[in-house]
Enzyme design. Structure first.
Site, short mmCIF file in Angstrom:
data_model
loop_
_atom_site.label_atom_id
_atom_site.label_comp_id
_atom_site.label_asym_id
_atom_site.label_seq_id
_atom_site.Cartn_x
_atom_site.Cartn_y
_atom_site.Cartn_z
N SER A 123 0.83 -1.20 0.00
CA SER A 123 0.00 0.00 0.00
C SER A 123 0.87 1.26 0.00
CB SER A 123 -0.94 -0.05 1.21
OG SER A 123 -1.83 1.03 1.24
N ASP A 294 -9.95 -5.12 -4.09
CA ASP A 294 -9.27 -4.12 -3.27
C ASP A 294 -9.97 -2.77 -3.41
OD1 ASP A 294 -7.44 -2.36 -2.06
OD2 ASP A 294 -5.73 -3.57 -2.67
N HIS A 323 -7.46 -5.49 0.20
CA HIS A 323 -6.24 -4.76 0.52
C HIS A 323 -5.40 -5.42 1.62
CE1 HIS A 323 -4.02 -1.13 -0.36
NE2 HIS A 323 -3.90 -0.84 0.93
#
Length: 348
Positions: A123, A294, A323
């Site tokens: 991320s 996601d 995610h």
């Protein structure tokens, strides 16, 4: 940024499928793990040893270092500034990429005497890497391979309620927080996570909060670890960092933080608008993994990013991954982690 060294101190006995590499201490290859938005280094060791990347890499014989981004649970000190001051919290991922990550990599290279290291980001941990590696060539030259989980370079199509909340309620967030920290890891939150989330009556609320942020995938989450996940996360960041992300919501480009006026932008960037970051300037071998479920690293945004990566050596899309599956998924070893170890082994 504060970092934790796993090395061999957290070894739990090798996973039967993980190849072990026999090196002396000075020869062990370095793998650096950088967490994402609102998590901390604990995310790499929150699962059982056979499905936590930090433990798996240490068991395989690598020298593992884990970074904690400034403002998170384990990185809230400063040489000169008080933690409760606005000046301490005047940062976003710009500063993490410009100052913190280069300093961490320089320190690790010096300590380990390794000329190159492997970098794993999740991320926001990929975002700061894209910025650092595309703007500071000397740091990029120290990265053997960049492994990117749920890569985030633009969030034009992001469906994350958290980012949308920061966008729609920015004035409210600034007023209530004093423009300082955002969702810090407090003793009360740790109590809720460790004591209440395991209770059946609260369990559904806890995992619904987790899925609201990342995407829904209850079947691939170890529900017995919910107390660990919720007591460690969210780990906090700055309000300015959340505002920076909200500025990017309708843009397919990654830009530096807009300070709100041409004068302030001129002070910070020597130009009246915030500059763009160009991932095409990055010359680092890069492998990517993304999930079609996601909410933050939306598949459409990933499609925009991938052609911009010059030295793209591998990509995998996992249809049901959200995610956090890249950290906490039950099958993350088989879907992702063993591939990383295989790629590293193939590039010795």
């Amino acid at each position: 940024m504060k970092y934790i060294r796993v090395g061999l101190t957290l070894k739990h006995g090798s996973h039967p499928s993980v190849p072990c590499v026999s090196w002396s201490k000075s020869q062990r290859l370095v793998v650096y793990l950088q967490h994402g938005l609102l998590t901390s280094a604990s995310s790499w060791i929150s699962n059982l040893p056979n499905s936590s990347l930090g433990f798996l890499l240490a068991d395989a014989g690598y020298d593992v270092w884990m970074g904690n981004s400034r403002g998170t649970t384990w990185s809230r000190k400063h040489l000169y500034l008080e933690t409760n001051s606005k000046e301490f919290w005047a940062f976003s991922f710009d500063e993490m990429a410009k100052y913190d990550l280069p300093a961490s990599i320089d320190f690790i290279v010096k300590q380990t005497q390794q000329e190159e290291i492997f970098y794993v980001g999740h991320s926001q941990g990929t975002t700061i890497a894209f910025i650092t590696f595309s703007t500071i060539p000397i740091i990029a030259g120290r990265i053997k391979i960049f492994f990117a989980f749920a890569p985030v370079f633009s969030i034009k199509y992001s469906k994350s309620p958290l980012i949308k909340m920061a966008y729609n309620w920015k004035s409210v967030i600034k007023a209530f927080s004093g423009n300082k920290d955002f969702l810090p890891n407090t003793s009360f939150k740790r109590f809720v996570g460790s004591q209440l989330c395991p209770l059946k009556i609260f369990g559904k609320i806890c995992h619904d909060i987790l899925f609201m942020i990342s995407g829904y995938d209850q079947k691939n989450l170890n529900m017995s670890r919910m107390d660990v996940y919720m007591s460690q996360n969210p780990a906090g960041t700055s309000v300015q960092n959340m505002l920076h992300w909200s500025q990017l919501l309708n843009s397919s480009h990654l830009k530096a933080f807009d300070w709100g006026s041409p004068v302030l932008n001129l002070v910070h960037f020597n130009q009246t608008t915030s500059p763009l970051y160009n991932v095409a300037n990055m010359n680092v071998s890069t492998a990517t993994w993304s999930g079609e479920s996601d909410l933050l690293a939306d598949p459409e945004d990933v499609k925009i990013l991938l052609p911009e990566i010059r030295n793209h050596i591998y990509h995998k899309t996992i249809s049901y991954y959200n995610h956090i599956d890249f950290l906490f998924g039950l099958d993350v070893y088989h879907q992702v982690y063993h591939e990383i170890i295989d790629i590293i082994q193939g590039n010795l």
